[in-house]
Every structure is written in structure tokens, then in C-alpha cells.
Design an enzyme around this catalytic site. Structure first.
Site, PDB file in Angstrom:
ATOM      1  N   ARG A 162      15.517  -3.428   9.019  1.00  0.00           N
ATOM      2  CA  ARG A 162      14.906  -2.108   8.813  1.00  0.00           C
ATOM      3  C   ARG A 162      15.686  -1.070   9.615  1.00  0.00           C
ATOM      4  NH1 ARG A 162       8.836  -2.425  10.328  1.00  0.00           N
ATOM      5  NH2 ARG A 162       8.564  -3.509   8.349  1.00  0.00           N
ATOM      6  N   ARG A 184       7.739   2.709  16.627  1.00  0.00           N
ATOM      7  CA  ARG A 184       8.329   2.478  15.307  1.00  0.00           C
ATOM      8  C   ARG A 184       8.844   3.793  14.727  1.00  0.00           C
ATOM      9  NH1 ARG A 184       6.782  -2.290  12.944  1.00  0.00           N
ATOM     10  NH2 ARG A 184       6.293  -3.816  14.542  1.00  0.00           N
ATOM     11  N   LYS A 211       2.883  -2.711  18.289  1.00  0.00           N
ATOM     12  CA  LYS A 211       3.612  -1.618  17.623  1.00  0.00           C
ATOM     13  C   LYS A 211       2.909  -0.281  17.859  1.00  0.00           C
ATOM     14  CE  LYS A 211       3.145  -3.628  13.564  1.00  0.00           C
ATOM     15  NZ  LYS A 211       2.961  -3.963  12.131  1.00  0.00           N
ATOM     16  N   LYS A 251       2.934   3.934  16.460  1.00  0.00           N
ATOM     17  CA  LYS A 251       3.471   4.778  15.386  1.00  0.00           C
ATOM     18  C   LYS A 251       3.124   6.251  15.555  1.00  0.00           C
ATOM     19  CE  LYS A 251       3.396   0.941  12.150  1.00  0.00           C
ATOM     20  NZ  LYS A 251       2.899   0.376  10.886  1.00  0.00           N
ATOM     21  N   CYS A 298       3.041  -2.658  -1.251  1.00  0.00           N
ATOM     22  CA  CYS A 298       3.904  -3.189  -0.192  1.00  0.00           C
ATOM     23  C   CYS A 298       4.837  -4.231  -0.803  1.00  0.00           C
ATOM     24  CB  CYS A 298       3.061  -3.806   0.912  1.00  0.00           C
ATOM     25  SG  CYS A 298       2.368  -5.390   0.406  1.00  0.00           S
ATOM     26  N   CYS A 315       8.051 -11.413   2.244  1.00  0.00           N
ATOM     27  CA  CYS A 315       7.156 -11.254   3.389  1.00  0.00           C
ATOM     28  C   CYS A 315       6.479 -12.578   3.752  1.00  0.00           C
ATOM     29  CB  CYS A 315       6.098 -10.199   3.081  1.00  0.00           C
ATOM     30  SG  CYS A 315       4.957 -10.031   4.464  1.00  0.00           S
ATOM     31  N   CYS A 368      -1.589  -8.637   1.608  1.00  0.00           N
ATOM     32  CA  CYS A 368      -2.454  -9.327   2.576  1.00  0.00           C
ATOM     33  C   CYS A 368      -3.262  -8.274   3.309  1.00  0.00           C
ATOM     34  CB  CYS A 368      -1.629 -10.172   3.554  1.00  0.00           C
ATOM     35  SG  CYS A 368      -0.863  -9.223   4.880  1.00  0.00           S
ATOM     36  N   CYS A 428       0.040  -2.691   4.744  1.00  0.00           N
ATOM     37  CA  CYS A 428       1.297  -1.947   4.860  1.00  0.00           C
ATOM     38  C   CYS A 428       1.405  -0.804   3.850  1.00  0.00           C
ATOM     39  CB  CYS A 428       2.482  -2.889   4.709  1.00  0.00           C
ATOM     40  SG  CYS A 428       2.539  -4.146   5.987  1.00  0.00           S
TER      41      CYS A 428
HETATM   42 FE1  SRM Z   1       3.900  -3.566   7.689  1.00  0.00          FE
HETATM   43  C1  SRM Z   1       3.903  -6.596   9.187  1.00  0.00           C
HETATM   44  C2  SRM Z   1       6.349  -4.513   5.634  1.00  0.00           C
HETATM   45  C3  SRM Z   1       4.356  -0.347   6.824  1.00  0.00           C
HETATM   46  C4  SRM Z   1       0.868  -2.786   9.066  1.00  0.00           C
HETATM   47  N1  SRM Z   1       4.984  -5.256   7.494  1.00  0.00           N
HETATM   48  C5  SRM Z   1       4.868  -6.373   8.245  1.00  0.00           C
HETATM   49  C6  SRM Z   1       5.986  -7.370   7.922  1.00  0.00           C
HETATM   50  C7  SRM Z   1       7.120  -7.098   8.864  1.00  0.00           C
HETATM   51  C8  SRM Z   1       5.586  -8.853   7.899  1.00  0.00           C
HETATM   52  C9  SRM Z   1       5.789  -9.661   9.150  1.00  0.00           C
HETATM   53  O1  SRM Z   1       5.343  -9.263  10.231  1.00  0.00           O
HETATM   54  O2  SRM Z   1       6.375 -10.736   9.030  1.00  0.00           O
HETATM   55  C10 SRM Z   1       6.337  -6.906   6.474  1.00  0.00           C
HETATM   56  C11 SRM Z   1       7.742  -7.207   5.996  1.00  0.00           C
HETATM   57  C12 SRM Z   1       7.742  -7.396   4.499  1.00  0.00           C
HETATM   58  C13 SRM Z   1       9.087  -7.472   3.898  1.00  0.00           C
HETATM   59  O3  SRM Z   1       9.449  -8.555   3.375  1.00  0.00           O
HETATM   60  O4  SRM Z   1       9.797  -6.484   3.872  1.00  0.00           O
HETATM   61  C14 SRM Z   1       5.901  -5.465   6.525  1.00  0.00           C
HETATM   62  N2  SRM Z   1       5.202  -2.603   6.548  1.00  0.00           N
HETATM   63  C15 SRM Z   1       6.071  -3.179   5.683  1.00  0.00           C
HETATM   64  C16 SRM Z   1       6.681  -2.163   4.746  1.00  0.00           C
HETATM   65  C17 SRM Z   1       8.115  -2.475   4.368  1.00  0.00           C
HETATM   66  C18 SRM Z   1       5.778  -2.028   3.507  1.00  0.00           C
HETATM   67  C19 SRM Z   1       6.407  -1.306   2.349  1.00  0.00           C
HETATM   68  O5  SRM Z   1       6.319  -1.871   1.262  1.00  0.00           O
HETATM   69  O6  SRM Z   1       6.937  -0.223   2.479  1.00  0.00           O
HETATM   70  C20 SRM Z   1       6.508  -0.899   5.607  1.00  0.00           C
HETATM   71  C21 SRM Z   1       7.636  -0.667   6.549  1.00  0.00           C
HETATM   72  C22 SRM Z   1       7.391   0.526   7.393  1.00  0.00           C
HETATM   73  C23 SRM Z   1       8.551   0.962   8.218  1.00  0.00           C
HETATM   74  O7  SRM Z   1       9.525   1.425   7.631  1.00  0.00           O
HETATM   75  O8  SRM Z   1       8.455   0.899   9.447  1.00  0.00           O
HETATM   76  C24 SRM Z   1       5.264  -1.275   6.403  1.00  0.00           C
HETATM   77  N3  SRM Z   1       2.854  -1.837   7.971  1.00  0.00           N
HETATM   78  C25 SRM Z   1       3.155  -0.634   7.434  1.00  0.00           C
HETATM   79  C26 SRM Z   1       2.039   0.252   7.542  1.00  0.00           C
HETATM   80  C27 SRM Z   1       1.963   1.665   6.975  1.00  0.00           C
HETATM   81  C28 SRM Z   1       2.375   2.716   7.963  1.00  0.00           C
HETATM   82  O9  SRM Z   1       2.810   2.412   9.081  1.00  0.00           O
HETATM   83  O10 SRM Z   1       2.263   3.886   7.625  1.00  0.00           O
HETATM   84  C29 SRM Z   1       1.032  -0.452   8.177  1.00  0.00           C
HETATM   85  C30 SRM Z   1      -0.406   0.051   8.445  1.00  0.00           C
HETATM   86  C31 SRM Z   1      -0.480   1.061   9.530  1.00  0.00           C
HETATM   87  C32 SRM Z   1      -0.671   0.408  10.856  1.00  0.00           C
HETATM   88  O11 SRM Z   1       0.313   0.002  11.460  1.00  0.00           O
HETATM   89  O12 SRM Z   1      -1.813   0.264  11.274  1.00  0.00           O
HETATM   90  C33 SRM Z   1       1.560  -1.765   8.450  1.00  0.00           C
HETATM   91  N4  SRM Z   1       2.633  -4.506   8.951  1.00  0.00           N
HETATM   92  C34 SRM Z   1       1.404  -4.036   9.340  1.00  0.00           C
HETATM   93  C35 SRM Z   1       0.732  -5.057  10.100  1.00  0.00           C
HETATM   94  C36 SRM Z   1      -0.693  -4.955  10.716  1.00  0.00           C
HETATM   95  C37 SRM Z   1      -0.676  -4.261  12.033  1.00  0.00           C
HETATM   96  C38 SRM Z   1      -2.001  -4.320  12.718  1.00  0.00           C
HETATM   97  O13 SRM Z   1      -2.352  -3.379  13.417  1.00  0.00           O
HETATM   98  O14 SRM Z   1      -2.704  -5.333  12.598  1.00  0.00           O
HETATM   99  C39 SRM Z   1       1.601  -6.162  10.135  1.00  0.00           C
HETATM  100  C40 SRM Z   1       1.362  -7.520  10.830  1.00  0.00           C
HETATM  101  C41 SRM Z   1       1.529  -7.438  12.306  1.00  0.00           C
HETATM  102  O15 SRM Z   1       2.006  -6.468  12.873  1.00  0.00           O
HETATM  103  O16 SRM Z   1       1.129  -8.415  12.931  1.00  0.00           O
HETATM  104  C42 SRM Z   1       2.777  -5.780   9.395  1.00  0.00           C
HETATM  105 FE1  SF4 Z   2       3.502  -8.374   3.923  1.00  0.00          FE
HETATM  106 FE2  SF4 Z   2       0.915  -8.043   4.123  1.00  0.00          FE
HETATM  107 FE3  SF4 Z   2       2.537  -6.075   4.826  1.00  0.00          FE
HETATM  108 FE4  SF4 Z   2       2.273  -6.661   2.306  1.00  0.00          FE
HETATM  109  S1  SF4 Z   2       0.642  -5.929   3.642  1.00  0.00           S
HETATM  110  S2  SF4 Z   2       4.243  -6.346   3.370  1.00  0.00           S
HETATM  111  S3  SF4 Z   2       2.004  -8.828   2.332  1.00  0.00           S
HETATM  112  S4  SF4 Z   2       2.391  -8.018   5.847  1.00  0.00           S
END
Ligand code: SRM
Ligand code: SF4
Length: 576
Positions: A85, A154, A218, A220, A439, A445, A484, A488
Site C-alpha cells: 500500500r 495511516r 491503527k 486515521k 472492499c 484478503c 467481513c 473496510c
Molecule cells: Fe481495511 C484490515 C483492506 C480501508 C478497517 N483492510 C484490512 C486488510 C489489510 C486485511 C488484513 O489485515 O489482513 C485488508 C487487505 C485486503 C487486500 O487484500 O487488499 C484491508 N482496508 C482495506 C482496503 C484496501 C479496502 C478497499 O477495498 O479499499 C482499504 C485500504 C485503505 C488504505 O488505503 O489505507 C481499507 N479498513 C479500511 C477502512 C475504511 C477507512 O479507513 O476509511 C476501515 C474502517 C475504518 C476504521 O478503521 O475503523 C478498515 N481493515 C479494517 C479493519 C478493522 C479495524 C478495527 O478497528 O477493528 C481491519 C482488521 C484489523 O485491523 O485488524 C482491516
Molecule cells: Fe478484507 Fe474484511 Fe477488509 Fe474486506 S472488510 S478487505 S474482507 S478485512
């Protein structure tokens, strides 16, 4: 209420905390054994400890989940690969950078670029042997991948509104400055990826803001420019809402404590919206942002990671405590928050003329995946435009792209290139599709329970038919799908949200605010497509008939009694 003693981490012995805290503390400021892992020819993976550390460097170890069972059957190790990323504050990318990233995607990754919900790029399918080349290539183009993942700051997001050119430039440069200010300082990145000699040995000066254990989780930041709430400001840990006086930027309302992540069957976890706590001037933003991060550093939960986001720190202690702690650290009080109004959280598609006379074209990119497919030559088309374009490419948090700052004389040529590559006008797509986000989920993922990016387009097609038959085919409903519970795609703030439970099974959420101002409420658990459509079809038909003038779908489902309004994330899990 959580035991506050365990939240006060900094003075706690490491053995009482989550194992990741020890890992960070013992990592030699994020070096770990990443260098050695990269050289190990026996496996396509890095060591287990390094998988957690490389996140701070913007890298996730994954495996191709489509191949997982077949590889297991053949007794082979999983098809390890990496996701990378980029750190791209405000989503601003120069055409030359686009060209370089496009080339790297074809040479070192799976040949696609993925625009994320935090307006940056992800590369998928990178093999261990290509990691260094890719990261060097990213650095050579003036970008990096530092802190794009991990327990740190982030990607800093920012509303894409180049038509308000002066103020947009000002806010974008603040986003850039904040990202640089909060990026971790250790030289581990340069040593591992750019082969620089180790120069800093004095640990005390390595991480002045974070210390050895960085943040509990993390973190943000985002900047929103009303009336556009494209970045979903209330879902950020810290949000800055731009307040204008005439054409000038007066400063920002400060919003704190948002987040989407939750875990199914763990009612103590919930999505939450940030709360506006006051106003600060633009020149105070870095200080306010840093001081808030230090509160979370000192008080965030370092025992339970599912309770470690700042939303829980604030909810456990109260917003008044939080404001007081912040003001004490700032040495002054925040001013009273100013009036503002959001109208929507989508993108402004098509051509928009800016206040300086330049043009900006926002293209719809379904779920952010940039690749060529059939006659839709998106990747080639954007490459061709980048080769001639003299303005910027702006990535949006709705996973789209704005070709920004096109001089009036160049507009026709851009249109010609779009046409030649089969890139349709956004109006070609329904308003529903244009308001949808998915997502990544399968196959990359590691946390995905169900399809998202590869499935939502089909579900939208079915919903389009329902909306068309109901006579509201031109209307927008904000629909978001996550594979899930992590959220995201920010589904818990959508008018219709989905989160994956198992292959083909989703939870459904209803009633989020049309401009991102209200959380949705759980409506259905673990259901298949048939059940989803059986519920949504009569609801959409009723909406078409009974809605009041201008009433968004999210408001209607609450008024019609399908779900009760969620006023605070802490009541999200209460079925009503
Ligand atoms: Fe996310 C984890 C993809 C935005 C909440 N997210 C992941 C991971 C890295 C899975 C992992 O930990 O193994 C995913 C990788 C998937 C892949 O194969 O690419 C992933 N997140 C994404 C992206 C690529 C979704 C998308 O389709 O665009 C976004 C990348 C953002 C970036 O450029 O930095 C992405 N993730 C978000 C958002 C939206 C936002 O930030 O505006 C959220 C919700 C907001 C928040 O953070 O509360 C988000 N991602 C999570 C979480 C849950 C965090 C939590 O508080 O519980 C995880 C899991 C974790 O952190 O344990 C996670
Ligand atoms: Fe992966 Fe769940 Fe985030 Fe979708 S919402 S990219 S399945 S961690």
C-alpha cells in the site's frame, strides 16, 4: 466500562500487555529480522514475527485464497504473495508517478492497480523476490509505503474538490504535512528497502512522538470540505472539517473518536461516529493532531486489540474527559465549533469547472480496480492520458479518480483519449452503481469470509432492476459491501450495508445517513442473496411510493419502521 488501569499502557510491564506490544518494543524500531526474511530462499513467506512488522512498512503477507485448498492438497506451502500500500496523503498523484506505478504493477505485481477507500494505491500478488524492486520503484517516483499499515498514522485522507482550487491546495498540503509529521522516524525503512547504512543508534531520539511501542492500534486522520463528506469524516479517529469564511479557510472543526471495525458475536465491539469537540485554526492542526495521538498512545488499550481503537478510549472515559485532556496537553482551550453542513458523501462525476477556469473530470471506477477488460481499457486509457496530462490525478475515497487541472484547451484531447479507450461517461452507470463501494476481500484478503469486490457488481445489477421496475432507476442509494466484519468499505454508515459471514452469506445493515452522518442498524444476519432480495425488493418498492420529497432511503427505512435509528455506536448491537 473497561478496566482503566490496563489502558494506561506506557508504564505497564510488557508481559501484561498484548504480545504485539513486546514485538514492537523488541523490534529494534521496526527492523525485526525483515532483512533476513527477504533473503530466505526456502519459502515465499517472511517469518511469523516479521509478518506483523512489515505492516508498518506498508506491506501485508497474503496468499492466493483461490489456490489455497489445491495447494494444501498438493502438500505445497500456500501461494504466498504480498500486498503493498502506497502512502499518498490526500490522494494526489502526478501523471509521471501514475506512469511509474502502472509500470511497476505490470512488472512486479498482478498487472492491476487498486484504488482504496483511503484514496491510495494497492499492489496485489507481489512475490517476495520482487518486493524490494517494487518498493524502490515507488520511492524512486517520490512516494513511499511507510506507515501505510501498522499501529501508526495511516493514510491521511482529504476531500477531493480541486474546483475550489486555492483552498483545496491549502488543505491538501496540510494533509501532506500531517502525514509527514506523524510518519514514524526510524531509519529501518531506508536501511531495509533502500540499502542505506545504519546511522542512528541513539534510541531516545528515534521516535519522539511514538516511542518504542508506537500506537496501540491503527490511527486515521481525515480532512473534509463541506458540503462534501466524501471521506466520511465521522468514521475517522480524528477528523478536521474545513470552515470557510467567504473564499478563505478560517480553520477546522475537530472531530474525534470514529471507527468502523467490529467483530461478529462480540457485542463489546461496535462502529462509532466521531464527535465534534471544538474548532482550531489551520496553523494549530499539527499540534492538535499530535496531541490527540499522544492521548491515544498513553491511554489506548494495549491488552485487547479488539478494544484498542481510540473510539473505545473516548467512550470508556467520556468525551468531556477527552476534551479536557487534549486542552491540557495543548495548553489552551479549543474554540467553540462553527456551523457547517454536509450534503452528500459521494463524488462529483464528470466535468466540473474550477474557480481558476481549469477543468476536472471524475471517472467512475467500479470498486477501484484499475485494469483492462474487454473493450473497457481502463489501465491503458489512464496510462495514455497520464502520458499527456499536465495536471494531477486525484484518487478519491469512493475508489474513483479525478483527472484534475485540465487546461480548457486540453479538455477535448482528454475526452478523445477517454473515448478511444472505451471509458464511458459516468452517467452511463446508474446512480446506484456510482454510489456503491466494495472492499477487496477474495482472493487476496486473509480475513475475508465472503466475496465483495468480485460480487457486488452482480448484486447491484439485480438491485438496479428492482429500482428500475419501481420507477426510481435514476436515484442513488448508498450501498456498501465488505467481505467481513472489519468494514473496510465503511458499510456501517451506508444506507444499505453488507458484511460477509461465510461464502455467499451476508449480514445486512440499514438506515445509514445519506451523507455519512448516521450509523446503520443490523437488519438481517447471515443471509443469502435470495433472502436479501426478498427483503429489499418490497422495501424499495414501498420507498418509491411512500417517500417524502427528497427523503433519502436511509431516512425512509427508519421512518417506515424497518429499523430504529442508531444515535450512538454503543447501541448499534441492540436489535431494534
Ligand atoms: Fe481495511 C484490515 C483492506 C480501508 C478497517 N483492510 C484490512 C486488510 C489489510 C486485511 C488484513 O489485515 O489482513 C485488508 C487487505 C485486503 C487486500 O487484500 O487488499 C484491508 N482496508 C482495506 C482496503 C484496501 C479496502 C478497499 O477495498 O479499499 C482499504 C485500504 C485503505 C488504505 O488505503 O489505507 C481499507 N479498513 C479500511 C477502512 C475504511 C477507512 O479507513 O476509511 C476501515 C474502517 C475504518 C476504521 O478503521 O475503523 C478498515 N481493515 C479494517 C479493519 C478493522 C479495524 C478495527 O478497528 O477493528 C481491519 C482488521 C484489523 O485491523 O485488524 C482491516
Ligand atoms: Fe478484507 Fe474484511 Fe477488509 Fe474486506 S472488510 S478487505 S474482507 S478485512
Amino acid at each position: 466500562m473497561t478496566d482503566n488501569k490496563r489502558s494506561r499502557d506506557i508504564s505497564q510491564p510488557l508481559e501484561n500487555l498484548h504480545p504485539d506490544e513486546r514485538l514492537k518494543a523488541e523490534s529494534d524500531y521496526l527492523r525485526g529480522t525483515i532483512g533476513e526474511s527477504l533473503l530466505d530462499p526456502i519459502t515465499g513467506a517472511v517469518s511469523e514475527r516479521d509478518t506483523r512488522l512489515i505492516k508498518f512498512h506498508g506491506i501485508y503477507q497474503q496468499d492466493d485464497r483461490d489456490l489455497r485448498s489445491e495447494r494444501r492438497r498438493q502438500k505445497l506451502e500456500p501461494a504466498y504473495q504480498f500486498m503493498i500500500r502506497v502512502r499518498l496523503p490526500g490522494g494526489v498523484c502526478r501523471p509521471q508517478q501514475w506512469l511509474d506505478l502502472d509500470r511497476l504493477a505490470r512488472e512486479c505485481a498482478n498487472g492491476t492497480l487498486r484504488i482504496t477507500t483511503r484514496q491510495t494505491f494497492q499492489f496485489h500478488g507481489v512475490l517476495k523476490r520482487d518486493l524490494k524492486t517494487l518498493i524502490r520503484g515507488i520511492c524512486d517516483t517520490g512516494l513511499d509505503t511507510k506507515a501505510a499499515c501498522g499501529d501508526d498514522t495511516r493514510g491521511v485522507v482529504c476531500t477531493v474538490n480541486p474546483w475550489w482550487s486555492q483552498v483545496h491546495a491549502e488543505i491538501c498540503s496540510l494533509a501532506q504535512a500531517l502525514s509527514d509529521h506523524m510518519a514514524w522516524q526510524s531509519h529501518a525503512y531506508d536501511e531495509i528497502w533502500l540499502d542505506r547504512e545504519r546511522t542512528v543508534t541513539d534510541d531516545d531520539v528515534v521516535e519522539p512522538i511514538y516511542g518504542r511501542t508506537y500506537l496501540p492500534r491503527k490511527f486515521k486522520y481525515g480532512f473534509a470540505v463541506p458540503p462534501v463528506n466524501d471521506i466520511d469524516i465521522y468514521t475517522q479517529d480524528v477528523g478536521f472539517i474545513a470552515i470557510a469564511e467567504g473564499d478563505e479557510l478560517a480553520g477546522f472543526n475537530v472531530c474525534a473518536g470514529g471507527g468502523m471495525g467490529r467483530t461478529d458475536n462480540e457485542p463489546a465491539t461496535y462502529p462509532q461516529l466521531g464527535r465534534v469537540i471544538g474548532f482550531c485554526r489551520a496553523d494549530q492542526v499539527l499540534d492538535v493532531a499530535e496531541k490527540i495521538a499522544t492521548i491515544q498512545r498513553d491511554y489506548g488499550d494495549r491488552v485487547e486489540r479488539s478494544h484498542a481503537r481510540m473510539k473505545y478510549t473516548i467512550d470508556d472515559r467520556g468525551i468531556d474527559w477527552f476534551r479536557g485532556e487534549l486542552e491540557q496537553r495543548l495548553g489552551r482551550t479549543l474554540e467553540t465549533a462553527r456551523e457547517y453542513r454536509f450534503e452528500h458523501n459521494g463524488d462529483r462525476y464528470g466535468w466540473v469547472r474550477g474557480d481558476d477556469g481549469n477543468w476536472h473530470y471524475t471517472l467512475f471506477i467500479e470498486n477501484g480496480r484499475v485494469r483492462d477488460r474487454d473493450d473497457h481499457l481502463l489501465m491503458s486509457g489512464l496510462r495514455a492520458i497520464a502520458a499527456e496530462h499536465e495536471g494531477d490525478y486525484l484518487l478519491t475515497t469512493n475508489q474513483n479518480l479525478t483527472i484534475a487541472n485540465v487546461a480548457p484547451a486540453k479538455r477535448e484531447r482528454i475526452e478523445q483519449l477517454l473515448h478511444e479507450h472505451g471509458l464511458r461517461d459516468p452517467a452511463h452507470y446508474s446512480a446506484l452503481r456510482r454510489s456503491s463501494i466494495a472492499c477487496v476481500a477474495f482472493p487476496t484478503c486473509g480475513l475475508a469470509m465472503a466475496e465483495s469486490e468480485r460480487y457486488l457488481p452482480d448484486l447491484v445489477t439485480k438491485l438496479e432492476t428492482i429500482m428500475h421496475d419501481a420507477g426510481i432507476g435514476n436515484d442513488s442509494i448508498v450501498v456498501r459491501m465488505s467481505g467481513c466484519n472489519n468494514g473496510c468499505s465503511r458499510p456501517y454508515i451506508a444506507e444499505i450495508g453488507f458484511s460477509g459471514r461465510a461464502p455467499g452469506k451476508y449480514n445486512v445493515y440499514l438506515g445509514g445517513g445519506h451523507h455519512g452522518q448516521r450509523l446503520a442498524r443490523p437488519y438481517l444476519d447471515n443471509v443469502d442473496e435470495r433472502t436479501i432480495l426478498d427483503h429489499l425488493e418490497p422495501m424499495i418498492r414501498r420507498y418509491a411510493k411512500e417517500r417524502q420529497a427528497g427523503e433519502p432511503f436511509g431516512d425512509f427505512v427508519i421512518r417506515a419502521g424497518y429499523v430504529a435509528e442508531v444515535r450512538d455506536g454503543r447501541e448499534f448491537n441492540v436489535r431494534a
